[in-house]
Design an enzyme around this catalytic site. Structure first.
Site, PDB file in Angstrom:
ATOM      1  N   LYS A  22       0.900  -1.258  -0.091  1.00  0.00           N
ATOM      2  CA  LYS A  22      -0.042   0.045  -0.107  1.00  0.00           C
ATOM      3  C   LYS A  22       0.681   1.344  -0.106  1.00  0.00           C
ATOM      4  O   LYS A  22       0.770   2.324  -0.894  1.00  0.00           O
ATOM      5  CB  LYS A  22      -0.944   0.081   1.268  1.00  0.00           C
ATOM      6  N   ASN A  23       1.730   1.259   0.852  1.00  0.00           N
ATOM      7  CA  ASN A  23       2.799   2.685   1.005  1.00  0.00           C
ATOM      8  C   ASN A  23       3.420   3.024   0.087  1.00  0.00           C
ATOM      9  O   ASN A  23       3.983   4.017  -0.252  1.00  0.00           O
ATOM     10  CB  ASN A  23       3.344   2.638   2.522  1.00  0.00           C
ATOM     11  N   ARG A  93      -4.067  10.027   3.870  1.00  0.00           N
ATOM     12  CA  ARG A  93      -2.723  10.881   4.158  1.00  0.00           C
ATOM     13  C   ARG A  93      -2.139  11.037   2.558  1.00  0.00           C
ATOM     14  O   ARG A  93      -1.620  12.251   2.553  1.00  0.00           O
ATOM     15  CB  ARG A  93      -1.870   9.935   5.062  1.00  0.00           C
ATOM     16  N   CYS A 117      -4.987   8.002   9.327  1.00  0.00           N
ATOM     17  CA  CYS A 117      -5.221   7.497  10.601  1.00  0.00           C
ATOM     18  C   CYS A 117      -4.942   8.628  11.706  1.00  0.00           C
ATOM     19  O   CYS A 117      -4.276   9.595  11.324  1.00  0.00           O
ATOM     20  CB  CYS A 117      -4.364   6.352  10.877  1.00  0.00           C
ATOM     21  N   ARG A 122      -0.209  15.371  13.169  1.00  0.00           N
ATOM     22  CA  ARG A 122       0.614  14.699  12.135  1.00  0.00           C
ATOM     23  C   ARG A 122       1.002  16.135  11.339  1.00  0.00           C
ATOM     24  O   ARG A 122       0.573  16.342  10.047  1.00  0.00           O
ATOM     25  CB  ARG A 122      -0.231  13.916  11.312  1.00  0.00           C
ATOM     26  N   PRO A 123       2.013  16.559  11.719  1.00  0.00           N
ATOM     27  CA  PRO A 123       2.777  17.940  11.002  1.00  0.00           C
ATOM     28  C   PRO A 123       2.991  17.466   9.690  1.00  0.00           C
ATOM     29  O   PRO A 123       3.606  16.589   9.175  1.00  0.00           O
ATOM     30  CB  PRO A 123       3.713  18.342  11.938  1.00  0.00           C
ATOM     31  N   ILE A 124       3.256  18.712   9.076  1.00  0.00           N
ATOM     32  CA  ILE A 124       3.814  18.636   7.719  1.00  0.00           C
ATOM     33  C   ILE A 124       4.965  19.732   7.408  1.00  0.00           C
ATOM     34  O   ILE A 124       5.244  19.799   6.161  1.00  0.00           O
ATOM     35  CB  ILE A 124       2.821  18.804   6.358  1.00  0.00           C
ATOM     36  N   ASP A 125       5.594  20.037   8.419  1.00  0.00           N
ATOM     37  CA  ASP A 125       6.516  21.069   8.350  1.00  0.00           C
ATOM     38  C   ASP A 125       7.736  20.682   7.512  1.00  0.00           C
ATOM     39  O   ASP A 125       8.329  21.495   6.804  1.00  0.00           O
ATOM     40  CB  ASP A 125       6.893  21.388   9.786  1.00  0.00           C
ATOM     41  N   GLN A 126       8.075  19.299   7.527  1.00  0.00           N
ATOM     42  CA  GLN A 126       9.320  18.855   6.877  1.00  0.00           C
ATOM     43  C   GLN A 126       9.066  18.871   5.257  1.00  0.00           C
ATOM     44  O   GLN A 126       9.800  19.002   4.698  1.00  0.00           O
ATOM     45  CB  GLN A 126       9.709  17.450   7.310  1.00  0.00           C
ATOM     46  N   ASP A 305       3.792   0.356  12.151  1.00  0.00           N
ATOM     47  CA  ASP A 305       2.396  -0.149  11.681  1.00  0.00           C
ATOM     48  C   ASP A 305       2.378  -1.562  11.971  1.00  0.00           C
ATOM     49  O   ASP A 305       1.187  -2.218  11.322  1.00  0.00           O
ATOM     50  CB  ASP A 305       2.448   0.294  10.061  1.00  0.00           C
ATOM     51  N   ARG A 397      -9.173   0.070   3.985  1.00  0.00           N
ATOM     52  CA  ARG A 397      -8.306   1.032   3.355  1.00  0.00           C
ATOM     53  C   ARG A 397      -7.042   0.443   2.852  1.00  0.00           C
ATOM     54  O   ARG A 397      -6.057   0.926   2.186  1.00  0.00           O
ATOM     55  CB  ARG A 397      -7.887   2.152   4.366  1.00  0.00           C
TER      56      ARG A 397
HETATM   57  N1  EPU Z   1       6.571  14.353  11.401  1.00  0.00           N
HETATM   58  C1  EPU Z   1       6.999  15.772  11.414  1.00  0.00           C
HETATM   59  N2  EPU Z   1       7.044  16.546  10.499  1.00  0.00           N
HETATM   60  C2  EPU Z   1       6.628  16.169   9.248  1.00  0.00           C
HETATM   61  C3  EPU Z   1       6.344  15.041   9.045  1.00  0.00           C
HETATM   62  C4  EPU Z   1       6.342  14.172  10.077  1.00  0.00           C
HETATM   63  O1  EPU Z   1       7.324  15.996  12.617  1.00  0.00           O
HETATM   64  O2  EPU Z   1       6.615  17.028   8.304  1.00  0.00           O
HETATM   65  C5  EPU Z   1       6.751  13.442  12.234  1.00  0.00           C
HETATM   66  C6  EPU Z   1       5.341  12.634  12.523  1.00  0.00           C
HETATM   67  O3  EPU Z   1       4.734  13.495  13.670  1.00  0.00           O
HETATM   68  C7  EPU Z   1       5.695  11.373  13.069  1.00  0.00           C
HETATM   69  C8  EPU Z   1       7.008  10.882  12.558  1.00  0.00           C
HETATM   70  O4  EPU Z   1       7.756  12.215  11.846  1.00  0.00           O
HETATM   71  O5  EPU Z   1       5.742  11.339  14.736  1.00  0.00           O
HETATM   72  C9  EPU Z   1       6.983   9.941  11.306  1.00  0.00           C
HETATM   73  O6  EPU Z   1       6.038  10.225  10.514  1.00  0.00           O
HETATM   74  P1  EPU Z   1       6.025   9.831   8.769  1.00  0.00           P
HETATM   75  O7  EPU Z   1       6.100  11.284   8.163  1.00  0.00           O
HETATM   76  O8  EPU Z   1       7.215   9.050   8.583  1.00  0.00           O
HETATM   77  O9  EPU Z   1       4.866   9.218   8.544  1.00  0.00           O
HETATM   78  P2  EPU Z   1       3.822   9.399   7.312  1.00  0.00           P
HETATM   79  O10 EPU Z   1       4.656   9.486   6.216  1.00  0.00           O
HETATM   80  O11 EPU Z   1       2.819  10.645   7.516  1.00  0.00           O
HETATM   81  C10 EPU Z   1       3.854   6.752   6.749  1.00  0.00           C
HETATM   82  C11 EPU Z   1       2.905   5.828   6.694  1.00  0.00           C
HETATM   83  C12 EPU Z   1       2.151   5.482   8.105  1.00  0.00           C
HETATM   84  C13 EPU Z   1       3.217   4.868   9.093  1.00  0.00           C
HETATM   85  C14 EPU Z   1       4.434   6.108   9.003  1.00  0.00           C
HETATM   86  C15 EPU Z   1       5.668   5.490   9.597  1.00  0.00           C
HETATM   87  C16 EPU Z   1       2.017   6.257   4.280  1.00  0.00           C
HETATM   88  C17 EPU Z   1       0.821   6.678   3.512  1.00  0.00           C
HETATM   89  N3  EPU Z   1       1.912   6.133   5.749  1.00  0.00           N
HETATM   90  O12 EPU Z   1       2.949   7.955   7.574  1.00  0.00           O
HETATM   91  O13 EPU Z   1       1.441   4.252   7.653  1.00  0.00           O
HETATM   92  O14 EPU Z   1       2.825   4.722  10.155  1.00  0.00           O
HETATM   93  O15 EPU Z   1       5.130   6.398   7.641  1.00  0.00           O
HETATM   94  O16 EPU Z   1       6.439   4.396   9.313  1.00  0.00           O
HETATM   95  O17 EPU Z   1       3.154   5.798   3.918  1.00  0.00           O
HETATM   96  C18 EPU Z   1      -0.255   2.848   7.714  1.00  0.00           C
HETATM   97  O18 EPU Z   1       0.113   2.274   6.855  1.00  0.00           O
HETATM   98  O19 EPU Z   1      -1.051   2.239   8.639  1.00  0.00           O
HETATM   99  C19 EPU Z   1       0.229   3.988   8.148  1.00  0.00           C
HETATM  100  C20 EPU Z   1      -0.260   4.703   9.027  1.00  0.00           C
END
Ligand code: EPU
Length: 427
Positions: A22-23, A93, A117, A122-126, A305, A397
């Site tokens: 999926k991811n 997401r 989820c 769930r910030p997007i600052d990065q 996960d 999903r």
């Molecule tokens: N984070 C920040 N700033 C950012 C982005 C992330 O502080 O700009 C923090 C988050 O708050 C968190 C950490 O960094 O504490 C990791 O977040 P990440 O960005 O890695 O997560 P994601 O990309 O939103 C993906 C998977 C999730 C999985 C996480 C961690 C997808 C679509 N989603 O989420 O998968 O939990 O990586 O491995 O790829 C799932 O499949 O059930 C799922 C939730």
């Protein structure tokens, strides 16, 4: 609305074939926007997150042809307004990967704040930091993330946190940026390597994916390609945990064993016997389940996960296990559901103390998110009696045909339509 009704306990036995990841798919499908030409993507999982992405692509003018159950041809020759509205973005997401690709393709993008989820903030600052370093102007206005750039220029970007989403989104924006981009402190998950391989098969020059540092030489043109997505590490892990939790014996096929190392290690400690083959793993358990401590971490650590599924298993193990969530602030919301089934789990912030009980019992529960849903499903198959799981759209999903796959393994899982109650009757 639909729900699962499970009669337990059952012992899962037999063979199950894992679908595409999926991811990886949710990154690769938006990346087709970068191609001049058609992309044929194989091993696509048939899950609702993917259906939503195809809706988003079609709404922007792309043509999506289903060639067979797991193969799709995407033609993004025409892309109209680079906008993903709330109605589509709110379901998942990964809709925000459209930002990186549309910015590259159209020099601007507006994408509604994404869903997915609920694990707390769930910030997007990065993501924004990366786009801005490449020369884009990014703003958030009325729930829309807007990005615009006259030209994207390669840059040196250090991520302050290891983020799967930011690593992917900035890769997507950098792949055609002029010059060289160096990304540091990158996430190393298998789906990041898969996306890089997909982009390289289109003519990109992305090196180092799977390590901390990714180096991208921007190219002018990316062409169409044919590409097969890797197997889903988390779906595989979920069936492995289900086999061990139910004292079963299951051959999990179409996997990359290397991606499963951290899961294999914890399952062996818990008492499972695991045999690795080239593209399959067999998981069997005869004896008692034992306590295990674990902490989730970015790859190659134990995946967050898989945390809910392992906690469900450990709730039936002898002894007290400590489960620490190292990625998300709030990923123990499902524990209340396991408690309804008799689990003894105390949560304090990011730590759960799991005191194993000999037998869980069936109860009405909810799938509070995707992997939480998998966890209650595993608990239900091991529990004595009937469990009804509501809100199963979360499970669907991310897991292709999960009820059918489990039924073939001997589980008693039925999907039922729940008639919507009129509000007055519900009060
Ligand atoms: N984070 C920040 N700033 C950012 C982005 C992330 O502080 O700009 C923090 C988050 O708050 C968190 C950490 O960094 O504490 C990791 O977040 P990440 O960005 O890695 O997560 P994601 O990309 O939103 C993906 C998977 C999730 C999985 C996480 C961690 C997808 C679509 N989603 O989420 O998968 O939990 O990586 O491995 O790829 C799932 O499949 O059930 C799922 C939730």
């Amino acid at each position: 609305m639909e729900k699962f009704i499970i009669e337990g306990p059952t012992r899962l036995c037999g063979e199950v074939t894992v679908s595409g990841a999926k991811n990886a798919a949710v990154a690769i499908i938006p990346a087709t926007i970068l191609a001049q030409g058609k992309c044929v993507i194989e091993n696509i999982p048939n899950i609702s997150d993917i259906t939503v992405l195809f809706k988003i692509l079609r709404a922007m003018g792309a043509t999506v042809r289903v060639l067979n159950r797991s193969t799709v041809e995407v033609d993004t020759t025409y892309i109209g307004e680079p906008v993903v509205p709330y109605e589509l973005a709110r379901y998942m997401r990964a809709s925000y990967y459209m930002l990186g690709t549309l910015l590259t393709r159209c020099n601007r993008a507006s994408v509604s704040m994404p869903g997915g989820c609920n694990f707390g903030v769930r910030p997007i600052d990065q993501h924004m930091k990366g786009f801005e370093a490449l020369g884009a102007h990014v703003s958030i206005d009325s729930g829309m993330i807007n990005a615009q750039a006259d030209m994207l220029l390669g840059a040196h970007i250090y991520f302050d946190v290891v983020s799967v989403g930011a690593t992917i989104n900035v890769m997507l924006a950098a792949v055609k940026a002029k010059g060289i981009t160096i990304l540091e402190n990158c996430a190393k998950e298998p789906h990041i390597v898969d996306l890089a391989n997909f982009l390289n098969s289109m003519g990109a020059d992305v090196r180092g994916a799977g390590t901390d540092v990714i180096k991208i030489h921007g190219v002018d043109i990316l062409h169409g390609t044919t590409y097969s997505i890797i197997p889903d590490q988390i779906e595989a892990g979920t069936y492995m945990v289900a086999a061990a939790a139910t004292g079963g014996d299951v051959l999990v096929k179409n996997v990359i064993p290397k991606h499963l190392e951290s899961i294999i290690e914890k399952l062996e400690k818990a008492g499972a016997v695991i045999t690795e083959y080239d593209d399959a793993v067999r998981v069997a358990r005869d004896g008692e389940l034992s306590k295990v401590n674990l902490k989730t971490m970015p790859h190659p650590g134990f995946p967050t996960d898989m945390q809910p599924q392992m906690t469900a298993l450990l709730s039936m193990a002898s002894g007290t296990s400590i489960v620490t969530e190292g990625v998300w602030d709030n990923r123990f919301r499902y524990v209340d559901e396991l408690r309804r089934m008799g689990a003894l789990i105390q949560v304090d912030g990011k730590v759960a103390v799991v005191e194993g009980v000999p037998q869980l019992t069936g109860a009405p529960v909810r799938a509070v998110d995707l992997r939480a849903g998998a966890a209650v499903l595993i608990a239900a198959m091991a529990a004595k009696g009937t469990t009804e799981i509501e809100d199963i759209e979360h499970i669907e999903r991310g897991y292709e045909d999960i009820a059918d796959k489990l039924t073939v393994l001997g589980a008693n899982v039925k999907k039922m339509i729940v008639p919507e109650k009129p509000l007055q009757a519900a009060l």
